[in-house]
Design an enzyme around this catalytic site. Structure first.
Site, PDB file in Angstrom:
ATOM      1  N   HIS A  72       0.830  -1.202   0.000  1.00  0.00           N
ATOM      2  CA  HIS A  72       0.000   0.000   0.000  1.00  0.00           C
ATOM      3  C   HIS A  72       0.869   1.259   0.000  1.00  0.00           C
ATOM      4  O   HIS A  72       0.481   2.283  -0.554  1.00  0.00           O
ATOM      5  CB  HIS A  72      -0.941   0.004   1.210  1.00  0.00           C
ATOM      6  CG  HIS A  72      -2.082  -0.943   1.080  1.00  0.00           C
ATOM      7  ND1 HIS A  72      -2.014  -2.239   1.517  1.00  0.00           N
ATOM      8  CD2 HIS A  72      -3.312  -0.789   0.550  1.00  0.00           C
ATOM      9  CE1 HIS A  72      -3.152  -2.855   1.277  1.00  0.00           C
ATOM     10  NE2 HIS A  72      -3.960  -1.994   0.680  1.00  0.00           N
ATOM     11  N   SER A 113      -4.937  -2.103   5.158  1.00  0.00           N
ATOM     12  CA  SER A 113      -3.506  -2.066   4.877  1.00  0.00           C
ATOM     13  C   SER A 113      -2.753  -2.368   6.163  1.00  0.00           C
ATOM     14  O   SER A 113      -3.099  -1.847   7.227  1.00  0.00           O
ATOM     15  CB  SER A 113      -3.124  -0.671   4.367  1.00  0.00           C
ATOM     16  OG  SER A 113      -1.743  -0.471   4.457  1.00  0.00           O
TER      17      SER A 113
END
Length: 146
Positions: A72, A113
């Site tokens: 991410h 994430s």
């Protein structure tokens, strides 16, 4: 009072024009900054605030996704680079996964994430709904709760 007017009147308008040009330029860039850029298929996505330095109150929430990103933070680094080229600042709000099927007009948001934390999928859905009004958008928490 007349002396003040005599000295300020000739310089007042040029000073205001210069200040307006300086102040409006970063805000124009913020308004022009695209709110959503997503890719087809399954991808990592992240939400962030993009703002003019020192003016966090005028921040704009944006969404970016990248199917080829390994992490991410890679998506965030691309966004940060894009914003810095326009003279803007960023603050990451979280991430997750996004599945976009343009043929079926369907978008699904889920997960989180590991590095940025979980994005608010409901906020992301509202932002995406403005751009993709003809799509069905599902926002789920997924199996990974913080």
């Amino acid at each position: 009072m007349d002396i003040t007017r005599k000295f300020l009147k000739p310089v007042w308008r040029p000073m205001m024009q210069a200040a307006r040009t300086y102040c409006d330029n970063p805000l124009r860039k913020l308004v022009a900054f695209p709110a959503v850029q997503i890719q087809d298929g399954k991808s990592k996505y992240m939400m962030a605030h993009v703002y003019v330095h020192g003016e966090m109150g005028n921040a704009k929430q944006v969404i970016r996704s990248n199917a080829k990103a390994k992490y991410h933070l890679d998506v965030y680094d691309e966004l940060k680079k894009e914003a810095e080229e326009m003279g803007l600042c960023t603050q990451g709000l979280g991430g997750g996964y996004l599945v976009h099927d343009n043929e079926k007009k369907y978008i699904k948001l889920y997960g989180r994430s590991q590095s940025l934390g979980k994005a608010d999928h409901e906020d992301a859905r509202e932002i995406l709904q403005r751009i993709y009004s003809d799509h069905k958008i599902d926002a789920e928490s997924g199996g990974l709760e913080p």
